[in-house]
Write a protein that holds these residues in place. Structure first.
Motif, PDB file in Angstrom:
ATOM      1  N   GLN A   1      11.303   0.036 -34.720  1.00 56.80           N
ATOM      2  CA  GLN A   1      11.359   1.157 -33.825  1.00 56.80           C
ATOM      3  C   GLN A   1      11.032   1.076 -32.639  1.00 56.80           C
ATOM      4  O   GLN A   1      10.345   1.694 -31.897  1.00 56.80           O
ATOM      5  N   THR A   2      11.339  -0.156 -31.909  1.00 56.07           N
ATOM      6  CA  THR A   2      10.941  -0.513 -30.688  1.00 56.07           C
ATOM      7  C   THR A   2      11.036   0.657 -29.551  1.00 56.07           C
ATOM      8  O   THR A   2      10.136   0.765 -28.823  1.00 56.07           O
ATOM      9  N   LEU A   3      12.201   1.105 -29.544  1.00 57.52           N
ATOM     10  CA  LEU A   3      12.430   2.173 -28.483  1.00 57.52           C
ATOM     11  C   LEU A   3      12.432   3.631 -29.184  1.00 57.52           C
ATOM     12  O   LEU A   3      12.083   4.460 -28.462  1.00 57.52           O
ATOM     13  N   TYR A   4      12.950   3.846 -30.534  1.00 53.00           N
ATOM     14  CA  TYR A   4      13.059   4.983 -31.110  1.00 53.00           C
ATOM     15  C   TYR A   4      11.592   5.725 -31.020  1.00 53.00           C
ATOM     16  O   TYR A   4      11.644   7.066 -30.435  1.00 53.00           O
ATOM     17  N   ALA A   5      10.676   5.366 -31.630  1.00 51.50           N
ATOM     18  CA  ALA A   5       9.565   5.948 -31.760  1.00 51.50           C
ATOM     19  C   ALA A   5       8.757   6.286 -30.458  1.00 51.50           C
ATOM     20  O   ALA A   5       8.201   7.357 -30.180  1.00 51.50           O
ATOM     21  N   PRO A   6       8.844   5.309 -29.426  1.00 49.62           N
ATOM     22  CA  PRO A   6       8.412   5.698 -28.211  1.00 49.62           C
ATOM     23  C   PRO A   6       8.959   6.527 -27.396  1.00 49.62           C
ATOM     24  O   PRO A   6       8.503   7.590 -26.651  1.00 49.62           O
ATOM     25  N   ALA A   7      10.394   6.796 -27.676  1.00 44.04           N
ATOM     26  CA  ALA A   7      11.168   7.934 -26.904  1.00 44.04           C
ATOM     27  C   ALA A   7      10.762   9.174 -27.465  1.00 44.04           C
ATOM     28  O   ALA A   7      10.590  10.238 -26.749  1.00 44.04           O
ATOM     29  N   LYS A   8      10.492   9.384 -28.860  1.00 45.25           N
ATOM     30  CA  LYS A   8      10.049  10.454 -29.313  1.00 45.25           C
ATOM     31  C   LYS A   8       8.740  10.631 -29.195  1.00 45.25           C
ATOM     32  O   LYS A   8       8.334  12.033 -28.835  1.00 45.25           O
ATOM     33  N   ALA A   9       7.714   9.793 -28.748  1.00 44.76           N
ATOM     34  CA  ALA A   9       6.495  10.141 -28.208  1.00 44.76           C
ATOM     35  C   ALA A   9       6.478  10.594 -27.086  1.00 44.76           C
ATOM     36  O   ALA A   9       5.510  11.768 -26.744  1.00 44.76           O
TER      37      ALA A   9
ATOM     38  N   LEU B   1      -1.374  -0.273 -42.571  1.00 46.74           N
ATOM     39  CA  LEU B   1      -0.691   0.346 -43.356  1.00 46.74           C
ATOM     40  C   LEU B   1       1.022   0.648 -43.003  1.00 46.74           C
ATOM     41  O   LEU B   1       1.734   0.416 -44.037  1.00 46.74           O
ATOM     42  N   MET B   2       1.189   0.732 -41.871  1.00 48.35           N
ATOM     43  CA  MET B   2       2.695   0.991 -41.534  1.00 48.35           C
ATOM     44  C   MET B   2       3.251  -0.354 -41.674  1.00 48.35           C
ATOM     45  O   MET B   2       4.337  -0.360 -42.024  1.00 48.35           O
ATOM     46  N   ALA B   3       2.642  -1.492 -41.296  1.00 50.40           N
ATOM     47  CA  ALA B   3       3.285  -2.838 -41.569  1.00 50.40           C
ATOM     48  C   ALA B   3       3.466  -3.006 -42.818  1.00 50.40           C
ATOM     49  O   ALA B   3       4.834  -3.678 -43.204  1.00 50.40           O
TER      50      ALA B   3
ATOM     51  N   PHE C   1       8.711  13.004 -36.674  1.00 49.55           N
ATOM     52  CA  PHE C   1       7.534  12.517 -37.154  1.00 49.55           C
ATOM     53  C   PHE C   1       7.020  11.136 -36.581  1.00 49.55           C
ATOM     54  O   PHE C   1       5.848  10.930 -36.672  1.00 49.55           O
ATOM     55  N   ALA C   2       7.972  10.235 -36.478  1.00 47.15           N
ATOM     56  CA  ALA C   2       7.676   8.941 -36.085  1.00 47.15           C
ATOM     57  C   ALA C   2       6.880   8.960 -34.615  1.00 47.15           C
ATOM     58  O   ALA C   2       6.127   7.964 -34.531  1.00 47.15           O
ATOM     59  N   ALA C   3       7.080  10.023 -33.951  1.00 53.09           N
ATOM     60  CA  ALA C   3       6.300  10.090 -32.616  1.00 53.09           C
ATOM     61  C   ALA C   3       4.683  10.167 -32.960  1.00 53.09           C
ATOM     62  O   ALA C   3       4.010   9.920 -32.209  1.00 53.09           O
ATOM     63  N   LEU C   4       4.338  10.641 -34.086  1.00 47.62           N
ATOM     64  CA  LEU C   4       3.096  10.956 -34.435  1.00 47.62           C
ATOM     65  C   LEU C   4       2.182   9.844 -35.481  1.00 47.62           C
ATOM     66  O   LEU C   4       1.146   9.911 -35.840  1.00 47.62           O
ATOM     67  N   MET C   5       2.984   8.835 -35.627  1.00 49.98           N
ATOM     68  CA  MET C   5       2.576   7.777 -36.601  1.00 49.98           C
ATOM     69  C   MET C   5       2.576   6.379 -35.650  1.00 49.98           C
ATOM     70  O   MET C   5       3.159   6.406 -34.708  1.00 49.98           O
ATOM     71  N   PRO C   6       1.789   5.245 -36.204  1.00 47.09           N
ATOM     72  CA  PRO C   6       2.053   4.049 -35.615  1.00 47.09           C
ATOM     73  C   PRO C   6       3.447   3.581 -35.662  1.00 47.09           C
ATOM     74  O   PRO C   6       4.072   3.857 -36.478  1.00 47.09           O
TER      75      PRO C   6
ATOM     76  N   GLY D   1       0.204  13.570 -41.491  1.00 45.60           N
ATOM     77  CA  GLY D   1      -0.177  13.310 -40.175  1.00 45.60           C
ATOM     78  C   GLY D   1      -1.650  13.672 -39.974  1.00 45.60           C
ATOM     79  O   GLY D   1      -2.263  12.885 -39.185  1.00 45.60           O
ATOM     80  N   THR D   2      -2.247  14.485 -40.674  1.00 47.23           N
ATOM     81  CA  THR D   2      -3.716  14.666 -40.486  1.00 47.23           C
ATOM     82  C   THR D   2      -4.288  13.486 -41.139  1.00 47.23           C
ATOM     83  O   THR D   2      -5.339  13.098 -40.570  1.00 47.23           O
ATOM     84  N   LEU D   3      -3.757  12.821 -42.388  1.00 49.91           N
ATOM     85  CA  LEU D   3      -4.479  11.510 -42.823  1.00 49.91           C
ATOM     86  C   LEU D   3      -4.503  10.600 -41.743  1.00 49.91           C
ATOM     87  O   LEU D   3      -5.690   9.551 -41.726  1.00 49.91           O
ATOM     88  N   VAL D   4      -3.328  10.096 -41.319  1.00 46.40           N
ATOM     89  CA  VAL D   4      -3.237   9.108 -40.210  1.00 46.40           C
ATOM     90  C   VAL D   4      -4.213   9.331 -39.047  1.00 46.40           C
ATOM     91  O   VAL D   4      -4.612   8.339 -38.659  1.00 46.40           O
ATOM     92  N   LYS D   5      -4.335  10.583 -38.748  1.00 50.93           N
ATOM     93  CA  LYS D   5      -5.532  10.745 -37.519  1.00 50.93           C
ATOM     94  C   LYS D   5      -6.889  10.429 -37.904  1.00 50.93           C
ATOM     95  O   LYS D   5      -7.646  10.102 -37.062  1.00 50.93           O
TER      96      LYS D   5
END
Length: 265
Positions: free
Chosen positions: A151-159, A253-255, A141-146, A239-243
């Motif tokens: 998460q410097t490499l984890y979220a980008p890898a999943k995205a 919000l993420m920060a 789910f981290a791939a779909l959020m800011p 996920g819909t809300l963030v979009k």
């Protein structure tokens, strides 16, 4: 091709979501190949599942750049054809970018990106030989959020894995191959134990998912031909809300909330 039925290869099958993916395929009568680093864990799971289906075990460390080719060579030597590939192997590196040395980051990218890409490339011809080939990529789910602090490499890898799945799905739809990116949120598994962050997690119990449910929902979505699967109605709603939010507002919000969930050293 010696194997006319086709096996499901599950990477990172020794625990967590990977083990539950293997169990779910076994319940559906699919022969299995299990791979991970920990041979003892694989053998224990294989013993459990052989009451249902044939199971092969191949120990492999995907942080080794030579591992994907060696794994496919072993499959060929055993006469095993892969119809389903579940790219599940993965982990997290806790802390901010400069906290870890480059070797740690390089191995992480090898497992999370390079090995997935190579293993898929090497096995796709086998998968396409079947009328119902499948690829299930376990993203997050981290791939779909800011992306959050730490998460410097984890979220980008999943995205990347989500975009990779989308392109593969379009390229192979005319060959009957379904490709799905599975994007679970917080899931009960060894993930946070390995990173040493479980004791620091401050997440509502309502947001935790069961690994068995995640595996079942992911496989069901893949069978339907869904390219993206987000288990749990709360995560789908979030996920819909963030979009709908402006990017700057979503980042703010993420920060504000990321350290409440996962404190960063």
């Amino acid at each position: 091709m010696h194997d006319t039925r086709g096996h499901a290869l599950v990477t990172g099958a020794s625990s967590g979501i990977g083990a539950e993916i293997a169990r779910e395929y076994a319940r559906r009568g699919v022969p299995l190949v299990l791979t991970a680093r920990r041979l003892d864990r694989l053998e224990a799971l294989a013993t459990e599942l052989r009451a249902r289906v044939p199971v092969e075990v191949i120990a492999a460390d995907l942080s080794d750049p030579a591992a994907p080719a060696a794994l496919v060579d072993t499959l060929d030597a055993r006469g095993i054809a892969i119809r389903i590939l579940a790219n599940n192997a993965g982990y997290g590196v806790p802390g901010r970018y400069l906290k870890n040395d480059w070797r740690t980051h390089a191995q992480f990218q090898q497992v999370m990106v390079a090995a997935v890409a190579e293993l898929t490339w090497r096995l796709l011809p086998s998968i396409r030989r079947f009328d119902d080939g499948r690829i299930l990529n376990v993203a997050s789910f981290a791939a779909l959020m800011p992306s959050a602090d730490g998460q410097t490499l984890y979220a980008p890898a999943k995205a990347w894995l989500v975009k990779f799945s989308e392109s593969l799905a379009m390229e192979n739809v005319d060959r009957g191959v379904h490709v799905t990116a599975l994007c679970p949120g917080f899931t009960y598994s060894e993930f946070h134990d390995v990173t040493g962050t479980r004791g620091k997690m401050r997440v509502s119990p309502k947001l935790w998912l069961d690994a068995m449910d995640v595996a079942r929902e992911g496989i069901d979505a893949n069978e339907r031909g869904d390219v993206l699967a987000v288990p749990g109605w709360r995560y789908r709603m979030l996920g819909t809300l963030v979009k709908l939010l402006p990017h700057r507002a979503a980042m703010a919000l993420m920060a504000r909330n990321s350290r409440k969930v996962r404190p960063v050293d």
